[in-house]
Write a protein that holds these residues in place. Structure first.
Motif, PDB file in Angstrom:
ATOM      1  N   ILE A  69      -9.537  -3.534   7.382  1.00 15.25           N
ATOM      2  CA  ILE A  69      -8.181  -3.577   7.928  1.00 15.25           C
ATOM      3  C   ILE A  69      -8.242  -4.053   9.379  1.00 15.25           C
ATOM      4  CG2 ILE A  69      -6.067  -2.290   8.350  1.00 15.25           C
ATOM      5  CD1 ILE A  69      -6.874  -2.492   5.403  1.00 15.25           C
ATOM      6  N   GLY A  79       0.823  -1.198   0.000  1.00 12.10           N
ATOM      7  CA  GLY A  79       0.000   0.000   0.000  1.00 12.10           C
ATOM      8  C   GLY A  79       0.857   1.248   0.000  1.00 12.10           C
ATOM      9  N   THR A 116      -2.353  -3.393   1.575  1.00 12.74           N
ATOM     10  CA  THR A 116      -3.130  -4.085   0.541  1.00 12.74           C
ATOM     11  C   THR A 116      -2.901  -5.590   0.529  1.00 12.74           C
ATOM     12  OG1 THR A 116      -1.369  -3.649  -1.064  1.00 12.74           O
ATOM     13  CG2 THR A 116      -3.185  -2.059  -0.947  1.00 12.74           C
ATOM     14  N   HIS A 134      -1.170  -3.311  11.067  1.00  6.55           N
ATOM     15  CA  HIS A 134      -2.291  -3.050  10.161  1.00  6.55           C
ATOM     16  C   HIS A 134      -2.241  -4.099   9.047  1.00  6.55           C
ATOM     17  CE1 HIS A 134      -2.451   1.003  12.036  1.00  6.55           C
ATOM     18  NE2 HIS A 134      -1.132   0.877  12.020  1.00  6.55           N
ATOM     19  N   GLN A 149      -1.545   2.925   7.407  1.00  4.09           N
ATOM     20  CA  GLN A 149      -2.867   2.489   7.866  1.00  4.09           C
ATOM     21  C   GLN A 149      -3.675   1.789   6.786  1.00  4.09           C
ATOM     22  OE1 GLN A 149      -1.603   5.533   8.292  1.00  4.09           O
ATOM     23  NE2 GLN A 149      -1.187   5.511  10.512  1.00  4.09           N
ATOM     24  N   ASN A 150      -3.195   1.803   5.545  1.00  6.07           N
ATOM     25  CA  ASN A 150      -3.971   1.203   4.447  1.00  6.07           C
ATOM     26  C   ASN A 150      -3.142   0.182   3.662  1.00  6.07           C
ATOM     27  OD1 ASN A 150      -6.408   2.723   4.840  1.00  6.07           O
ATOM     28  ND2 ASN A 150      -5.316   4.497   4.002  1.00  6.07           N
ATOM     29  N   PRO A 169     -10.897  -3.862   1.850  1.00  5.15           N
ATOM     30  CA  PRO A 169     -10.991  -2.565   2.534  1.00  5.15           C
ATOM     31  C   PRO A 169     -11.091  -2.722   4.054  1.00  5.15           C
ATOM     32  CG  PRO A 169     -13.101  -3.150   1.559  1.00  5.15           C
ATOM     33  CD  PRO A 169     -12.140  -4.202   1.119  1.00  5.15           C
TER      34      PRO A 169
END
Length: 772
Positions: A506, A446, A453, A496, A450-451, A504
Motif C-alpha cells: 500500500i 476494500g 484493493t 492509501h 488503510q487496506n 498487499p
C-alpha cells in the motif's frame, strides 16, 4: 377660497389622526420557568415601525397607536419567540411568558437590536416561501433567494450556489452539525430532508467562523424547533403532489413531552417521496425518476441550568441519471451536444417510474448529542459531538453485459465542538471561544480505509483530520455593533493506494495544510427602520480530496475528472456592504460584495484552442474536466425591494448579479451564474390568510464566458412564469403552485446536462397540510 378649503380639510384630517391614534400598548415580559422579569426583550408590531425594549423590570410601552387589529411579537435570546394577534381599541395590556430553549444556532437581542450570529450578508426563506417550496430538494428550495442559485445535474439533482461558489465552499449546518457527505461534484446534492427543519437561513460570503474558515461562499443553516416541554401531543402531516414526474411526497411529524417528567421532550418525523420520468416542455427524459425515504428522531431534556438532546436521522434516496448523458463514442457524443432535441431512445413517449442504470443509491445516517450548562456568571458551556455515515453507489450502464461499472464511496465522519459562550452575560464585550475537530475516512475499495484493493477508482481511500480553534468578540450599543473573529485550522489528508490492483503493498502519501481566517464587522443603526453593515473578512480553505486526487469517470456527472495533487490552499479576502431600509410601506435590502480569492480552484472543461478533448474508456466517451488553480475576483450585487401598494396588494423585485474573473490570465471564469431578476405581485384576501401571487423570473444569457472554453456555448436567456395560491383554515393548509406556467422550453447555464437536453417544463404542485 379653494386653498382655505384645502387647508381646512388638511387640518381636520390631521386633528382626526391625532385624536384617533391615541391607543397604547403595555405589558410585562417574564420567563415561564422561573417567573423572573426579562429585561431587554424586543417587542414590535409586525408591518409597522413600532417597536420597543423591556426595561429592567420587564415592562414595555408602545404609544400613539391607531385602533385596529395587529400582530404583536416578543423575542429574546435563549427563549422561544411569541407571536399573538390583538384587537386594539384603547389602552391594551398584553403580558408574555417566554419559554427558555437552547439552540445551537441562536439569535441574540441586545438593547432592542437583533444580534445575529454574524454581520455578514444574509437572507432566509419566509414561512410563505417555505410552504410554497415544500417537497423540493434543498438546492431548489433556496433557488431564487437573492445571491443564491442552484447548480444542477438534470432535473432531480441540485445544490446551492452562493455568490457564484458552491460545494465545499458552502458549509451546510444540519441541526447544528456540519453536514459531511460526498458533496464534491455537481451531481452530489446535500443528503438532507428539509422537512426536519423549521427555519432555513443563508449567510452569504465568508462568515460564521465558529463553524469553519472554509465557508468562502457562505453557510446554509437548517434550524429545528426546540423540543416541546409539555406532555400534550402536537404534530402535522403534509401531502404534496407534483404533476411533472407524477411525484408524490408525504411528510409527517409527531412531538410531545413525557407526563410527570418535566423538561423532557421528543419528536419523530418521516418523509416519503416517489417520482418518475421528468418532462421538458416537449418530451420526457428517460430514467429521471427519484425515490426517497427519510426518518428522524429527537429526544432531550432541559432545565434552567442544563440540558441535552439526542438527534438521529436516516436519509435514503435513489436517483435516476438521464441516459442521454452516457454516450458510447466521440461522434455520438458531439452529435448529442449539437442536437436541439435528444435522440428518440432518450425521450420515451410513455411515462415510467422505473429507475434503471445509470443511477445513484445514497444512504446518509446522522447521530448527534448536544449539551449545555449555564454557569453562575451567566456564561454557558456547550458541547456537540456527532457521527455521520454517508454511503453512495453510482451505477453506470452495463457494458458487454458486465456489472463492473460501479463507483462506491463510503464516508465516515466523527466531529465535535466545545464552546465557552458569553452571549447571554451582562458583559459589554460578549465572546465565544472554542475548538472543533473532525476525523474522517473514505473507502472506495476494500473494507478498511488503510487496506484498499483497487487503483482504478475515481478517488483513492483516504483519511482526513481537521482541528480548528476560534475566538469571537462582539460589542453592541443602541446605535452600533462591532464584531471581530479569528480562527486557525490545521488539516491533514493521507491517501492509501495499492501499488497495483489487489497488491498487499500500500502506497501512502500525506498532505498537510494550515491557515487562518478572520473577520471585522461594523453595523450602524440609523434609526428603527434603517441600518448599514460593512464587513472585511479573510477565509482559508484547504483543497478537497476530489480536487487533489480525482482521476476517472464520474458517472453521475457524465464526465471524466482529473485532480492535481500539487494544489495549494485557497485564501479569500472579502469586502461586503449591506443596507436595510424598512419604513412603513417599503422593505429594501441592498448588498454589495467583492471577493478576491488567491489560488482559486475550479473545474475547467478541457477545450484547447476551441478543440474539445474527450476521454475514451471502456465505460464510453466522456467530456474531460480538470481542476485548475488561478487567482480570481468575484463581485456582485444582491438587491431586493418590496412595496405595499395597498394594505392587501404588494409588489417585489429581486436582483442577483455575479461577476467572476480570472485575474491571472485576464479572462472570465466558466460556470458562473447568469444575471437573475424576479418580479412578484401578491394580493392578500381578508379571510383565512388567503393569498394569490404571480411571479416572472428572468435569467439572462451568460455572455461573460471566453469563446471556445466549454463543450457547448451558453444557452439563451429565458423567462419563467410562476403562480401561487394559498389558504389557511385554522388547522388545515392548502397551497397550489404552478412553476414554468407557460411551459417554456429552456436550458439553464448552471445545469451540467444542458449539453444534452432541456430543463423541466410546467410543474403543478398541490399541497395539503394538517397541523394539530
Amino acid at each position: 377660497m379653494r386653498y382655505l378649503i384645502i387647508l381646512f380639510v388638511f387640518l381636520s384630517f390631521s386633528n382626526f389622526a391625532q385624536t384617533s391614534c391615541h391607543c397604547s400598548l403595555k405589558g410585562i415580559v417574564a420567563s415561564k420557568e422561573r417567573k423572573e422579569k426579562v429585561p431587554g426583550a424586543y417587542v414590535y408590531i409586525k408591518g409597522t415601525n413600532k417597536a420597543t425594549v423591556t426595561d429592567a423590570n420587564g415592562l414595555f410601552l408602545i404609544k400613539d397607536l391607531c385602533p385596529g387589529k395587529y400582530t404583536l411579537v416578543c423575542q429574546m435570546a435563549s427563549f422561544d419567540p411569541i407571536e399573538t394577534t390583538i384587537n386594539l381599541t384603547d389602552e391594551h395590556e398584553e403580558d408574555f411568558e417566554l419559554s427558555a430553549h437552547d439552540e445551537h444556532l441562536q439569535e441574540v437581542f441586545v438593547q432592542g437590536r437583533k444580534q445575529e450570529i454574524t454581520s455578514q450578508l444574509k437572507t432566509q426563506l419566509s414561512q410563505e416561501e417555505r410552504s410554497q417550496r415544500d417537497g423540493l430538494s434543498l438546492g431548489e428550495m433556496l433557488k431564487g433567494l437573492t445571491g443564491v442559485q442552484s447548480l444542477q445535474t438534470g432535473s432531480s439533482i441540485s445544490k446551492p450556489v452562493i455568490h457564484g461558489l458552491h460545494s465545499s465552499r458552502v458549509i451546510i449546518l444540519n441541526q447544528g452539525v456540519r453536514q459531511e457527505g460526498q458533496n464534491w461534484g455537481s451531481e452530489h446534492a446535500p443528503e438532507i430532508d428539509p422537512f426536519v427543519s423549521k427555519n432555513i437561513q443563508v449567510i452569504k460570503g465568508p462568515g460564521g467562523l465558529r463553524y469553519g474558515g472554509d465557508a468562502i461562499g457562505g453557510i446554509v443553516m437548517l434550524e429545528p424547533d426546540a423540543l416541546p416541554d409539555t406532555s400534550a401531543l402536537h404534530g402535522s402531516i403534509q401531502s404534496i403532489y407534483f404533476t411533472n414526474g407524477r411525484q408524490g411526497v408525504v411528510s409527517g411529524l409527531l412531538e410531545g413531552g413525557i407526563p410527570k417528567a418535566k423538561g423532557w421532550g421528543w419528536r419523530v418525523q418521516g418523509t416519503l417521496k416517489d417520482g418518475g420520468n421528468v418532462q421538458t416542455a416537449d418530451y420526457y427524459l428517460s430514467n429521471t425518476g427519484v425515490k426517497e425515504e427519510n426518518v428522524s428522531l429527537g429526544f432531550g431534556y432541559k432545565s434552567n441550568h442544563l440540558g441535552a438532546d439526542l438527534f438521529l436521522s436516516r436519509f435514503h434516496n435513489v436517483i435516476g441519471i438521464y441516459e442521454g448523458s452516457h454516450i458510447g463514442n466521440i461522434a455520438d457524443l458531439e452529435n448529442s451536444i449539437a442536437r436541439s432535441r435528444p435522440l428518440a431512445a432518450f425521450t420515451p413517449k410513455e411515462f415510467s417510474r422505473r429507475i434503471e442504470r445509470p443511477n445513484q443509491d445514497i444512504w446518509h445516517d446522522l447521530g448527534k448529542i448536544k449539551a449545555y450548562y449555564h454557569l453562575a456568571s451567566m456564561a454557558t458551556l456547550r458541547a456537540t459531538v456527532a457521527a455521520q455515515s454517508d454511503e453512495r453507489w453510482e451505477l453506470d450502464v452495463l457494458r458487454a453485459g458486465k456489472n463492473i461499472n460501479t463507483l462506491r464511496f463510503n464516508l465516515d465522519t466523527h466531529s465535535g465542538e466545545f464552546l465557552y459562550d458569553e452571549t447571554n452575560t451582562n458583559k459589554l464585550w460578549k465572546g465565544q471561544f472554542g475548538f472543533t475537530f473532525l476525523d474522517q475516512g473514505n473507502i472506495t475499495s476494500g473494507n478498511r480505509v488503510q487496506n484498499p484493493t483497487l487503483t482504478t477508482s475515481l478517488l483513492p481511500n483516504y483519511s482526513l483530520q481537521n482541528i480548528g480553534i476560534f475566538a469571537l468578540e462582539r460589542r453592541a450599543t443602541e446605535k452600533w455593533e462591532f464584531e471581530a473573529g479569528f480562527r486557525f485550522d490545521v488539516k491533514e489528508i493521507e491517501t492509501h493506494r495499492p501499488k497495483i490492483n489487489f497488491s498487499p503493498i500500500i502506497l501512502r502519501k500525506n498532505n498537510s495544510f494550515d491557515g487562518w481566517s478572520g473577520s471585522l464587522a461594523y453595523t450602524y443603526h440609523w434609526n428603527l427602520v434603517a441600518k448599514s453593515q460593512i464587513t472585511v473578512s479573510r477565509a482559508f480553505r484547504a483543497p478537497g480530496a476530489n480536487e487533489l486526487f480525482s482521476n476517472g469517470v464520474h458517472h453521475g456527472a457524465g464526465a471524466y475528472e482529473i485532480g492535481d495533487p500539487n494544489l495549494k490552499g485557497e485564501s479569500a479576502v472579502n469586502l461586503s456592504f449591506s443596507t436595510n431600509f424598512k419604513p412603513e410601506r417599503w422593505d429594501i435590502e441592498l448588498g454589495l460584495y467583492s471577493n478576491q480569492i488567491h489560488n482559486f480552484i475550479y473545474l475547467k472543461p478541457e477545450v484547447l484552442n476551441g478543440a474539445a478533448v474527450y476521454a475514451t474508456t471502456v465505460r464510453g466517451v466522456f467530456p474531460i474536466f480538470s481542476y485548475q488553480q488561478v487567482n480570481a475576483r468575484f463581485q456582485g450585487i444582491d438587491f431586493q425591494a418590496g412595496y405595499l401598494l395597498t394594505p392587501r396588494l404588494s409588489i417585489q423585485q429581486k436582483t442577483s448579479i455575479v461577476r467572476a474573473f480570472d485575474t491571472e490570465n485576464d479572462q472570465f471564469l466558466v460556470g458562473i451564474p447568469a444575471d437573475r431578476f424576479e418580479y412578484i405581485a401578491r394580493y392578500a384576501f381578508k379571510k383565512y390568510n388567503q393569498y394569490v401571487s404571480a411571479g416572472l423570473t428572468q435569467v439572462a444569457k451568460q455572455n461573460r464566458v471566453e469563446p471556445g472554453s466549454d463543450y457547448a456555448n451558453p444557452p439563451a436567456g429565458y423567462f419563467l412564469m410562476n403562480v401561487n395560491w394559498g389558504i389557511n383554515l385554522h388547522t388545515f393548509e392548502l397551497n397550489l403552485r404552478i412553476s414554468n406556467a407557460l411551459n417554456a422550453a429552456y436550458r439553464d447555464y448552471l445545469n451540467r446536462f444542458r449539453y444534452y437536453a432541456d430543463d423541466q417544463g410546467r410543474n403543478i404542485s398541490l399541497k395539503l397540510g394538517y397541523h394539530f
